[in-house]
Design an enzyme around this catalytic site. Structure first.
Site, PDB file in Angstrom:
ATOM      1  N   LYS A 186       0.149   7.731 -20.108  1.00  0.00           N
ATOM      2  CA  LYS A 186       0.716   6.249 -20.233  1.00  0.00           C
ATOM      3  C   LYS A 186      -0.144   5.029 -19.217  1.00  0.00           C
ATOM      4  O   LYS A 186      -0.196   5.489 -18.183  1.00  0.00           O
ATOM      5  CB  LYS A 186       2.273   6.349 -19.438  1.00  0.00           C
ATOM      6  CG  LYS A 186       2.828   4.914 -19.952  1.00  0.00           C
ATOM      7  CD  LYS A 186       4.094   4.666 -19.139  1.00  0.00           C
ATOM      8  CE  LYS A 186       3.834   3.950 -17.734  1.00  0.00           C
ATOM      9  NZ  LYS A 186       3.363   2.556 -17.944  1.00  0.00           N
ATOM     10  N   SER A 209       0.976   2.993  -7.118  1.00  0.00           N
ATOM     11  CA  SER A 209       1.459   2.718  -5.639  1.00  0.00           C
ATOM     12  C   SER A 209       2.146   3.984  -5.090  1.00  0.00           C
ATOM     13  O   SER A 209       2.739   4.675  -5.678  1.00  0.00           O
ATOM     14  CB  SER A 209       2.510   1.453  -5.961  1.00  0.00           C
ATOM     15  OG  SER A 209       3.766   1.951  -6.570  1.00  0.00           O
ATOM     16  N   THR A 210       2.331   3.661  -3.665  1.00  0.00           N
ATOM     17  CA  THR A 210       2.913   4.863  -2.773  1.00  0.00           C
ATOM     18  C   THR A 210       4.324   4.911  -2.981  1.00  0.00           C
ATOM     19  O   THR A 210       5.038   5.932  -2.963  1.00  0.00           O
ATOM     20  CB  THR A 210       2.522   4.402  -1.319  1.00  0.00           C
ATOM     21  OG1 THR A 210       1.065   4.583  -1.303  1.00  0.00           O
ATOM     22  CG2 THR A 210       3.147   5.425  -0.322  1.00  0.00           C
ATOM     23  N   GLU A 252      -2.456   9.993  -6.602  1.00  0.00           N
ATOM     24  CA  GLU A 252      -3.554   9.170  -6.003  1.00  0.00           C
ATOM     25  C   GLU A 252      -2.696   7.857  -5.973  1.00  0.00           C
ATOM     26  O   GLU A 252      -2.387   7.237  -6.840  1.00  0.00           O
ATOM     27  CB  GLU A 252      -4.500   8.931  -7.140  1.00  0.00           C
ATOM     28  CG  GLU A 252      -5.376  10.183  -7.430  1.00  0.00           C
ATOM     29  CD  GLU A 252      -6.321  10.556  -6.232  1.00  0.00           C
ATOM     30  OE1 GLU A 252      -6.608   9.799  -5.571  1.00  0.00           O
ATOM     31  OE2 GLU A 252      -6.926  11.675  -6.714  1.00  0.00           O
ATOM     32  N   CYS A 254      -7.517   0.549  -4.789  1.00  0.00           N
ATOM     33  CA  CYS A 254      -6.778   1.350  -3.794  1.00  0.00           C
ATOM     34  C   CYS A 254      -7.824   1.458  -2.461  1.00  0.00           C
ATOM     35  O   CYS A 254      -7.339   1.764  -1.480  1.00  0.00           O
ATOM     36  CB  CYS A 254      -6.729   2.727  -4.436  1.00  0.00           C
ATOM     37  SG  CYS A 254      -7.856   3.490  -5.282  1.00  0.00           S
ATOM     38  N   GLU A 310      -0.686  -2.622   2.151  1.00  0.00           N
ATOM     39  CA  GLU A 310      -1.671  -2.878   1.134  1.00  0.00           C
ATOM     40  C   GLU A 310      -1.516  -4.194   0.477  1.00  0.00           C
ATOM     41  O   GLU A 310      -0.538  -4.495  -0.155  1.00  0.00           O
ATOM     42  CB  GLU A 310      -1.573  -1.786  -0.019  1.00  0.00           C
ATOM     43  CG  GLU A 310      -2.714  -1.701  -0.880  1.00  0.00           C
ATOM     44  CD  GLU A 310      -2.395  -0.664  -1.834  1.00  0.00           C
ATOM     45  OE1 GLU A 310      -1.379  -0.568  -2.398  1.00  0.00           O
ATOM     46  OE2 GLU A 310      -3.505  -0.287  -1.995  1.00  0.00           O
TER      47      GLU A 310
HETATM   48  P1  NAD Z   1       2.483   1.074  -9.867  1.00  0.00           P
HETATM   49  O1  NAD Z   1       2.949   2.183  -8.870  1.00  0.00           O
HETATM   50  O2  NAD Z   1       3.536   0.053  -9.974  1.00  0.00           O
HETATM   51  O3  NAD Z   1       2.455   1.490 -11.475  1.00  0.00           O
HETATM   52  C1  NAD Z   1       1.470   2.364 -11.802  1.00  0.00           C
HETATM   53  C2  NAD Z   1       1.833   3.026 -13.060  1.00  0.00           C
HETATM   54  O4  NAD Z   1       3.308   3.849 -13.043  1.00  0.00           O
HETATM   55  C3  NAD Z   1       2.449   1.911 -14.352  1.00  0.00           C
HETATM   56  O5  NAD Z   1       1.719   2.690 -15.422  1.00  0.00           O
HETATM   57  C4  NAD Z   1       3.606   1.944 -14.213  1.00  0.00           C
HETATM   58  O6  NAD Z   1       4.406   1.487 -15.405  1.00  0.00           O
HETATM   59  C5  NAD Z   1       4.091   3.414 -13.977  1.00  0.00           C
HETATM   60  N1  NAD Z   1       5.424   3.593 -13.165  1.00  0.00           N
HETATM   61  C6  NAD Z   1       5.985   2.598 -12.546  1.00  0.00           C
HETATM   62  N2  NAD Z   1       7.538   3.081 -12.317  1.00  0.00           N
HETATM   63  C7  NAD Z   1       7.437   4.420 -12.703  1.00  0.00           C
HETATM   64  C8  NAD Z   1       8.310   5.383 -12.387  1.00  0.00           C
HETATM   65  N3  NAD Z   1       9.500   5.415 -11.717  1.00  0.00           N
HETATM   66  N4  NAD Z   1       7.909   6.584 -12.984  1.00  0.00           N
HETATM   67  C9  NAD Z   1       6.793   6.885 -13.430  1.00  0.00           C
HETATM   68  N5  NAD Z   1       5.810   5.884 -13.967  1.00  0.00           N
HETATM   69  C10 NAD Z   1       6.060   4.782 -13.122  1.00  0.00           C
HETATM   70  O7  NAD Z   1       1.145   0.917  -9.592  1.00  0.00           O
HETATM   71  P2  NAD Z   1       0.105  -0.519 -10.107  1.00  0.00           P
HETATM   72  O8  NAD Z   1       0.797  -1.789  -9.160  1.00  0.00           O
HETATM   73  O9  NAD Z   1       0.114  -0.495 -11.490  1.00  0.00           O
HETATM   74  O10 NAD Z   1      -1.227  -0.372  -9.336  1.00  0.00           O
HETATM   75  C11 NAD Z   1      -1.662  -0.584  -8.087  1.00  0.00           C
HETATM   76  C12 NAD Z   1      -1.180   0.605  -6.900  1.00  0.00           C
HETATM   77  O11 NAD Z   1      -2.178   1.869  -7.558  1.00  0.00           O
HETATM   78  C13 NAD Z   1      -1.915   0.384  -5.797  1.00  0.00           C
HETATM   79  O12 NAD Z   1      -1.001   0.723  -4.638  1.00  0.00           O
HETATM   80  C14 NAD Z   1      -3.322   1.050  -5.665  1.00  0.00           C
HETATM   81  O13 NAD Z   1      -3.495   1.352  -4.351  1.00  0.00           O
HETATM   82  C15 NAD Z   1      -2.875   2.265  -6.444  1.00  0.00           C
HETATM   83  N6  NAD Z   1      -4.153   2.810  -7.200  1.00  0.00           N
HETATM   84  C16 NAD Z   1      -4.526   4.012  -6.500  1.00  0.00           C
HETATM   85  C17 NAD Z   1      -5.772   4.627  -6.873  1.00  0.00           C
HETATM   86  C18 NAD Z   1      -6.104   6.175  -6.290  1.00  0.00           C
HETATM   87  O14 NAD Z   1      -6.868   6.664  -6.774  1.00  0.00           O
HETATM   88  N7  NAD Z   1      -5.468   6.482  -5.102  1.00  0.00           N
HETATM   89  C19 NAD Z   1      -6.573   4.196  -7.738  1.00  0.00           C
HETATM   90  C20 NAD Z   1      -5.958   2.848  -8.136  1.00  0.00           C
HETATM   91  C21 NAD Z   1      -4.872   2.305  -7.942  1.00  0.00           C
END
Ligand code: NAD
Length: 502
Positions: free
Chosen positions: A201, A254-255, A275, A309, A406
């Protein structure tokens, strides 16, 4: 169709499942334009499908706020269908020889390379990041991940010697918006190399390159159902990660959401890798090559508008060079070109979404209110879309929100340290642990520091460099498990009893 540039040629291709959604692809030689369909379906069982939910949502160009396309919204029944397709494809795919799986992955990598320009433009349109980054980083690295994992597909027994190596099964993968194509490649390539099948997804605000990747899978002849793409929001993601047919969940995001997923899969015997977010320390010692360090710091925080990230968002400069370093940094920030992401001279593109811009503004306001000193170079931001100037905070303290949270935007905070011990203590004073950077002339110091930093990746005299052979992942609230390298494959196999005699 929204056309985004000159059109040189157009090759008709058969309607794959139903009219109007995806009825043509650009000819491979047409490298200076990309066409975007008005509507995209879901990719299930090797074909495009209308969503059973009956719903679509819009994906926008962050550089002008205009709609690019409508994308199918996968509800619970759509996720059921995608998981069922992955389950059906699993026996055939996992029983193929590693050599045969490698052939498919090599083909995917090559087609991606051939269509590199198209993917770079599409990623820039849907994400807002500069074309120079999608062209030179995102797309080549995505292809590299398929090449690299193709190389392992027939060597898994060498990677895990003496063990019975089996795929985990159906893998549910959820990815964020900041590197949409690259994150898809990071997730899909190792899963397929190890014989798993996938339901992925993409993020709701940047789904287009993952959908176009399905074209590449078709071109490469990947068997139906081996990869399925369900587009939608967090609810779609939740349906996927909690689906009883999913054997392993791999999440990047996100965390906050990572913790929620961890709770949701707890006690179900589902494998999980996370991640998550980061707040990396970037350290500059007095003996460092300061001009190079300035370049590294700029790359560390302003690359991809800081939507990274592992961004080096906490700069720690040794006291004796703080003033000169900040002076050089400000001068360099004044030369960052912010603007049209499709312009090859642009250094910083658009902020990805209205929500992200609001978050950045909120934290920058908090920084000012908490007493830090704000600096932004004079720069004219484009009208329309979402924009934020490169930003620097000096005079910060460890307790401020801009240092602890962050921001995920082009915002850097600077503080000082006197000794290596103090540098380590400040660098590790965070709930995250994804990456760090050290600039110094002394090799022994690099090793001393790296051994003490709680960060999954420690860059030395460079920053934000990625390679498929290099494992990536975090400590603490940055998650667990590794992606890339030999370590990344471990999450996609089950190891059985030893095969070696005795
Ligand atoms: P997010 O957690 O809001 O969303 C990430 C994905 O999860 C999206 O596809 C979203 O639709 C989905 N999602 C949201 N709620 C969910 C749930 N309850 N169950 C399952 N899926 C769900 O994060 P974002 O805003 O898209 O991305 C930014 C974050 O990602 C930042 O915190 C960044 O640090 C992190 N990130 C980490 C890495 C890494 O390798 N550690 C790499 C890239 C981004």
């Amino acid at each position: 169709m929204a056309n985004t540039g000159k059109r040189k040629g157009r090759r008709e291709r058969p309607d794959l499942t139903f009219g109007g959604v995806w009825d043509y692809a650009p000819a491979p030689e047409s490298t200076d334009h990309v066409d975007v369909a008005e509507r995209y379906g879901l990719f299930v069982g090797g074909a495009w499908a209308r969503p059973r939910s009956g719903k679509y949502f819009a994906t926008m160009n962050p550089a002008n706020g205009r709609k690019l396309s409508d994308v199918a919204y996968a509800g619970g029944k759509d996720v059921d269908a995608a998981v069922a397709a992955a389950k059906k494809a699993l026996p055939g795919w996992s029983r193929l020889s590693g050599d045969d799986r490698a052939r498919y992955l090599y083909r995917v990598a090559r087609v991606l390379q051939e269509r590199a320009r198209e993917f770079a433009v599409l990623e820039t349109l849907d994400n807002g990041k500069p074309i120079k980054e999608t062209r030179d980083v995102d797309v080549p690295l995505a292809a590299q991940h398929f090449f690299y994992h193709a190389g392992w597909a027939d060597k898994l027994d060498m990677l895990f010697p003496g063990q019975d190596v089996q795929p985990v099964g159906v893998v549910g993968q959820v990815i964020p918006w900041n590197f949409p194509l690259l994150m898809a490649a990071w997730k899909i390539a190792p899963a397929l190399a190890a014989g798993n099948t996938v339901v992925i997804k993409p993020a709701e605000t940047s789904p287009l390159t993952a959908l176009r990747l399905c074209e590449v899978f078709m071109q490469a002849g990947l068997p139906a159902g081996v990869v399925n793409v369900v587009t939608g929001d967090g609810k779609t993601g939740r349906s996927l990660v909690t689906h009883p047919g999913v054997d392993k969940v791999a999440f990047t995001g996100s965390t906050e959401v990572g913790k929620e997923i961890q709770r949701a899969v707890a006690g179900r015997g589902v494998d999980l890798t996370l991640e998550l977010g980061g707040k990396a320390a970037h350290l500059v010692f007095e003996d460092a090559a300061l001009d190079q360090a300035v370049e590294g710091v700029v790359r560390g925080i302003f690359f991809n508008q800081g939507h990274v990230c592992c961004a080096g968002s906490r700069l720690l400069v040794q006291e004796g060079v703080h003033d000169v370093f900040v002076r050089k940094l400000k001068r360099r920030m004044g030369r960052i070109r912010v603007g049209d992401p499709l312009d090859k001279n642009t250094d910083m593109g658009a902020i990805h979404s209205r929500e992200q811009l609001q978050r950045i503004r909120e934290l920058v306001d908090a920084g000012v209110q908490e007493g830090a000193t704000l600096y932004q170079p004079e720069c004219e931001l484009p009208r329309g879309g979402y924009w934020f100037a490169p930003t620097l905070f000096t005079g910060v303290s460890q307790t401020q929100r801009i240092v602890r949270e962050e921001i995920f935007g082009p915002v850097l905070s600077v503080s000082t340290f006197r000794t290596p011990e103090e540098a380590v203590a400040k660098a590790n004073d965070t709930s995250y642990g994804l990456s760090a950077g050290i600039w110094t002339d002394k090799g022994a110091r690099i090793l001393w520091m790296a051994a003490r930093m709680r960060a999954g990746v420690v860059w030395n005299n460079t920053f934000n460099r990625f390679d498929a052979a290099s494992p990536f992942g975090g400590f603490q609230e940055s998650g667990f498990g590794r992606e890339g390298g030999r370590q990344g494959l471990r999450a996609y196999v089950r190891l059985g009893a030893g095969l070696l005699p005795g």
